[in-house]
Scaffold this motif. Structure first.
Motif, PDB file in Angstrom:
ATOM      1  N   TYR A 232      95.948  70.965  33.465  1.00  0.00           N
ATOM      2  CA  TYR A 232      94.892  70.809  32.467  1.00  0.00           C
ATOM      3  C   TYR A 232      93.941  72.007  32.521  1.00  0.00           C
ATOM      4  O   TYR A 232      93.535  72.535  31.481  1.00  0.00           O
TER       5      TYR A 232
ATOM      6  N   ASN B 275      84.613  62.867  38.309  1.00  0.00           N
ATOM      7  CA  ASN B 275      85.538  63.139  37.215  1.00  0.00           C
ATOM      8  C   ASN B 275      86.750  63.875  37.792  1.00  0.00           C
ATOM      9  O   ASN B 275      86.630  65.028  38.212  1.00  0.00           O
TER      10      ASN B 275
ATOM     11  N   LEU C 266      89.233  65.305  36.442  1.00  0.00           N
ATOM     12  CA  LEU C 266      89.671  66.496  35.721  1.00  0.00           C
ATOM     13  C   LEU C 266      88.926  67.760  36.138  1.00  0.00           C
ATOM     14  O   LEU C 266      89.385  68.863  35.880  1.00  0.00           O
TER      15      LEU C 266
ATOM     16  N   TYR D  99      84.490  70.787  28.646  1.00  0.00           N
ATOM     17  CA  TYR D  99      85.733  70.994  29.385  1.00  0.00           C
ATOM     18  C   TYR D  99      86.667  69.785  29.306  1.00  0.00           C
ATOM     19  O   TYR D  99      87.873  69.923  29.182  1.00  0.00           O
ATOM     20  N   CYS D 100      86.127  68.601  29.360  1.00  0.00           N
ATOM     21  CA  CYS D 100      86.941  67.378  29.374  1.00  0.00           C
ATOM     22  C   CYS D 100      86.949  66.662  28.030  1.00  0.00           C
ATOM     23  O   CYS D 100      87.141  65.455  27.965  1.00  0.00           O
TER      24      CYS D 100
ATOM     25  N   ASP E 222      77.324  66.200  31.584  1.00  0.00           N
ATOM     26  CA  ASP E 222      78.507  66.790  32.200  1.00  0.00           C
ATOM     27  C   ASP E 222      78.089  67.467  33.506  1.00  0.00           C
ATOM     28  O   ASP E 222      77.164  68.274  33.522  1.00  0.00           O
TER      29      ASP E 222
END
Length: 181
Positions: A23, A110, A112, A128-129, A154
């Motif tokens: 990712y 998170n 990710l 970003y996510c 974030d």
């Protein structure tokens, strides 16, 4: 040859670290391909939406959840079942308005962003996510619920937690999606 009766399908899990690194490489490539953060955010949301429209079938088949009767119940299922099933975390849920149509999913951790220290230089408005927002929006739309899903906080932007806001807009017209007999 006959198949054994009542055999459960096998689900293959991808290594979490591999997924997170892949990712990250995807987001890095999108940052190279698009000059504006807004374009990267839109693309991530669009990708997530496509994933969400397909993932909801897997979720409903594997989770055996029953029909929800309120927006708060839906949000609890997203947090306690879906996030746990696919990301291995359980965000907390808060309601943001008296009409109970706005909710926040608060992620203390998170997955990710596990290997991300900070956003790339000059990319301060990058979400970003944003893929997660698209996934949630796409899945909700497939069960006939329109929602606006955005990042409110974030950790990559210096906030203490990651917060995803879900605002339920309206229930989509089910007649539009029913098959004619």
């Amino acid at each position: 040859m006959s198949r054994p009766a009542h055999r459960r399908p096998e689900y293959h899990k991808i290594n979490k670290d591999l997924f997170v690194l892949t990712y990250g490489a995807l987001v890095a490539q999108l940052c190279k391909d698009y000059e504006k953060d807004e374009d990267v955010n839109k693309y991530l949301d669009k990708m997530g939406y496509g994933i969400g429209t397909r993932l909801v079938e897997d979720f409903l088949a594997r989770s055996c959840v029953r029909r929800c009767h309120s927006y708060s119940e839906i949000t609890d299922i997203i947090a306690q079942v879906a996030f746990k099933m696919y990301l291995g975390i359980t965000p907390s849920v808060t309601c943001n308005n008296p009409s109970r149509t706005e909710f926040s999913l608060i992620l203390d951790k998170n997955p990710l962003v596990e290997f991300v220290e900070e956003l790339p230089a000059g990319r301060s408005s990058l979400c970003y996510c944003n893929l997660l927002c698209g996934i949630i929006r796409g899945a909700l739309e497939m069960v006939h619920l329109a929602a606006d899903v955005t990042f409110l906080q974030d950790t990559l932007k210096g906030d203490r937690v990651t917060e995803i806001g879900i605002t339920f807009l309206k229930k989509l017209d089910e007649k539009k999606y029913r098959r004619k007999k």
